[in-house]
Design an enzyme around this catalytic site. Structure first.
Site, PDB file in Angstrom:
ATOM      1  N   ASP A   1     -74.350  49.391  48.990  1.00  0.00           N
ATOM      2  CA  ASP A   1     -73.801  49.511  47.730  1.00  0.00           C
ATOM      3  C   ASP A   1     -72.572  50.392  47.054  1.00  0.00           C
ATOM      4  O   ASP A   1     -72.252  50.713  46.299  1.00  0.00           O
ATOM      5  CB  ASP A   1     -74.420  49.870  46.678  1.00  0.00           C
ATOM      6  CG  ASP A   1     -74.833  48.422  45.226  1.00  0.00           C
ATOM      7  OD1 ASP A   1     -73.908  47.437  45.376  1.00  0.00           O
ATOM      8  OD2 ASP A   1     -74.601  48.619  44.401  1.00  0.00           O
TER       9      ASP A   1
ATOM     10  N   ASP B   1     -86.583  47.764  37.424  1.00  0.00           N
ATOM     11  CA  ASP B   1     -88.299  47.122  37.743  1.00  0.00           C
ATOM     12  C   ASP B   1     -88.743  46.766  36.919  1.00  0.00           C
ATOM     13  O   ASP B   1     -90.027  45.624  36.873  1.00  0.00           O
ATOM     14  CB  ASP B   1     -88.901  48.343  39.125  1.00  0.00           C
ATOM     15  CG  ASP B   1     -88.639  49.710  38.185  1.00  0.00           C
ATOM     16  OD1 ASP B   1     -88.793  49.666  37.323  1.00  0.00           O
ATOM     17  OD2 ASP B   1     -88.296  50.897  39.212  1.00  0.00           O
TER      18      ASP B   1
END
Length: 756
Positions: A143, A287
């Site tokens: 990223d 998450d």
């Protein structure tokens, strides 16, 4: 009043004795009875506090009393939720599946701006999986768009996936890769979590065939010390800060199908993720948010309580608090944007467990209330409670003892009450600031936990340390005021309570201040404790030895006998998997430690090369992390003492390991032959090494530059030496002497070892 005190004392003693009897037994029924008894004693304490100890003559005292009571109510709710989550852990075992039927897996390794050498370890661990060839592929999800990450992926033979921009941070990175891959399962690793080679073989079989299992999470283990553990080195240190969560709470939540994905070291069924729309992007804790979404859609989860990987814990207090701030921010966002109590599809058990995860991060204000409440009385005369000391000790003592026994029983040695208080104290100011996300949940940005911090000498910034230092100074002033009050007016009940309370708060802050003073790691690569048979080749000698620790940059060997290593290059042979590798090295130091002769070597090959050949030895073996959580915490007091003094001895502890020959402190009698037939002197050693000695000669006669030293009991075998320095005192001369021949002091060193 005497009847009331006696009555309270009888009930408290009976409750405490019953709790102790239940705690030292075994079985689920005993544990349940202990939890119930502890809850009753806590409710008794809270009822007494609410009915008889609140109030005051002024509004400020009433407000202070209510704030403290609210903090205690929050603590009681947290204790109940801990019991609920951890009372009944699961222990699933992987099913046997033929190799031809193992699912295919896409392995994702995510990275943003972390050092490339950290990524390299994880990619090597993923590529080294003991899993059928062609049934898994490793992808590096970059990223940060860095060319060095792309080059590493190409060099190691895995797929590189980058994207334009970094929208939605980690969740966006994963969702982008999901659209470019197609295998049945997706394994996710942060760039610092290195799996053992059996990771896929122990986890993927759970997904065989169809079913509603959406994801599987494994335990997180950390191969480096967190800042609190480092602050206590070289003394005893507490268990890892996250051990309680991963080895007690998560297995307990699994009983109710509510364990959640923790960002790394887990597997997902692709079809379930696709139905849920990929990873959630509305919060910074994608998450737990994605896990809750999958549970709400009726999918199942599984928690495997095994250390099948190892990662990096935050290496500094600042990194630790950045990580906790992100978790707290995500928890507040979840409460506002997708509250588990209101979310459709969750079971009652799941609602309770997800709510417990979120409200845990509300601990900041209650903990600050605990820190400051006694100071209002000691410094300002505003009492946070009204009571007599005997009654308080009776009722509070039974409640507190039962709570300790519950934590010890359900916590399985992973956490003491003292260290729970330390960690909450360390986080309280940061978590309080994170509460603003309750008001503005969409304004928070994603913060990456720093990894691989290596700025030698750097410490936590002043803005981070200031709250701890200011509160500690105020507490110290409170202790002084309390002691003065005791001397003047005697041991009044509230004074004694607030003074002891303030002293305890000082103890809680000591590890926080010590952690703030810990410098970052100096090594480029970690050293891991690994004991294997090895070989050392140096100066024409071939020695058998054992490793004590190994890293990509070097190795520490344990030798049976000392060897002259000054200025020598060497080759070290190490077992790696089914083969033995030979690595060129140079000697760094040679010393004695814990009664063994040790020698440290730095590998001369590039880290890229050593990482590849040592990957299996360092991280790949299935037993790499077995027994890592066997140690139980010791007493809190000893740890605090170590925390206060460890930094003072850290420099001396490091400096003692820099010699190229071991030194032993032993008074070995020697004869000193002087040049040109000038005679002999009787000398005695202060310390002895293979390369030189420190000696003491009676009298004030200076020594010549060249001398010969030998054992007094041996008429032959004196070795030539050079006097490097000498200092005269009133009765003797002390001198530092170096042997001319490498390892010339072997006989003297062996004599010193026998004496020591």
């Amino acid at each position: 009043m005497s009847f009331l005190i006696e009555d309270h004392f009888i009930v408290s003693m009976g409750g405490a004795a019953a709790a102790a009897a239940l705690a030292f037994g075994s079985g689920a029924r005993r544990r349940a009875a202990l939890v119930i008894l502890s809850a009753v004693l806590s409710l008794r304490y809270l009822a007494w506090r609410g009915l008889f100890t609140l109030g005051g003559d002024e509004w400020s005292e009433r407000a202070l009393g209510l704030a403290l009571y609210a903090a205690e109510l929050y603590g009681f709710i947290q204790a109940l939720l801990f019991c609920y989550q951890s009372a009944s852990p699961t222990t699933p075992e992987p099913p046997a599946v033929p190799e031809a039927e193992l699912p295919e897996v896409d392995v994702f390794v995510t990275i943003y701006d972390e050092p490339v050498e950290i990524l390299r370890r994880t990619v090597l661990g993923c590529l080294g999986q003991d899993y059928p060839e062609g049934r898994f592929e490793v992808h590096v999800l970059d990223d940060g768009g860095r060319s060095e990450v792309r080059a590493l992926a190409r060099r190691l033979g895995c797929r590189y996936i980058g994207r334009a921009g970094s929208e939605h941070a980690k969740a966006g990175n994963i969702n982008h890769a999901l659209a470019l891959t197609s295998r049945e399962l997706v394994a996710l690793f942060d760039c610092d979590h290195v799996p053992v080679r059996t990771f896929l073989r122990e986890t993927a079989p759970f997904f065989r065939g169809g079913g509603r299992l959406a994801f599987l999470q494994t335990a997180h283990h950390f191969y480096n010390d967190d800042p609190f553990q480092r602050a206590l080195r070289p003394g005893p240190s507490p268990p890892g800060e996250q051990d309680l969560f991963f080895h007690v709470i998560q297995p307990g939540r699994d009983r109710y199908n509510s364990a959640f994905f923790t960002g790394s070291c887990g597997l997902f069924r692709r079809s379930a993720l696709e139905q849920a729309g990929g990873f959630r992007t509305e919060t910074v804790t994608e998450d737990i948010h994605t896990s809750m979404e999958l549970h709400a859609r009726g999918y199942g989860s599984l928690y495997l309580n095994r250390d099948l990987s190892a990662g990096l814990a935050p290496e500094s207090l600042e990194g630790y608090l950045i990580q906790r701030r992100r978790w707290a921010t995500g928890a507040m966002q979840l409460l506002r944007l997708d509250n588990p109590i209101l979310k459709r599809g969750l079971t009652l058990h799941q609602r309770i467990n997800y709510l417990a995860s979120n409200i845990y991060f509300l601990l900041g204000p209650p903990r600050i209330v605990y820190l400051l409440s006694p100071l209002f009385y000691l410094l300002l005369g505003k009492a946070p409670l009204k009571t007599e000391l005997p009654v308080f000790l009776s009722i509070y003592g039974a409640h507190y003892l039962a709570s300790l026994l519950v934590l010890s029983t359900l916590g399985r040695g992973m956490r003491s009450a003292f260290w729970s208080d330390v960690y909450e104290t360390a986080m309280c100011f940061t978590l309080t600031a994170a509460l603003r996300s309750l008001v503005s949940p969409r304004r928070a940005g994603f913060e990456v936990t720093p990894k691989g911090e290596r700025t030698a000498g750097a410490r936590a910034p002043v803005r981070l340390v200031a709250p701890y230092a200011v509160v500690f100074a105020a507490l110290a002033a409170g202790v002084g005021a309390g002691l003065t009050e005791l001397v003047r007016n005697g041991p009044a009940g509230v004074t004694v309570i607030c003074l002891v309370w303030t002293l305890y708060n000082c103890l809680l802050l000591l590890p926080c201040l010590a952690a703030a003073g810990v410098t970052f790691q100096r090594r480029l690569a970690p050293r891991l404790a690994r004991t294997v048979e090895a070989g050392l080749h140096t100066g024409g000698l071939a020695l058998r030895c054992r490793t004590r620790d190994v890293g990509e940059g070097g190795v520490l060997l344990s030798l049976d006998e000392p060897a002259g290593l000054e200025g020598r290059d060497a080759a070290v042979e190490l077992p790696c998997g089914e083969k033995t590798v030979r690595l060129e090295a140079r000697a760094l130091r040679h010393d004695e430690r814990d009664g063994e002769v040790v020698a440290a070597f730095a590998f001369t090959a590039a880290p890229d090369e050593t990482a590849a050949v040592l990957s299996d030895l360092l991280f790949g073996r299935p037993e790499s992390w077995s027994g890592a959580h066997d140690a139980h915490p010791r007493g809190a007091g000893a740890r605090v003492v170590v925390a206060a003094v460890a930094l003072r001895f850290a420099a001396a502890h490091t400096a003692a390991l820099r010699r190229l020959s071991p030194r032993l402190r032993a008074p070995v009698p020697l004869r000193c032959e002087l040049p040109a037939g000038s005679g002999e002197l009787a000398v005695r050693t202060i310390d002895v090494g293979l390369g030189g000695v420190r000696i003491e000669v009676r009298g004030r006669r200076p020594l010549p530059e060249s001398i010969w030293l030998g054992l007094s009991k041996d008429g032959n075998g004196a070795v030539e030496a050079r006097v490097v320095w000498q200092r005269r005192s009133l009765r003797s001369v002390r001198a530092g002497v170096r042997f001319v021949e490498q390892g010339g002091g072997a006989a003297i060193w062996r004599a010193a070892r026998e004496l020591s």
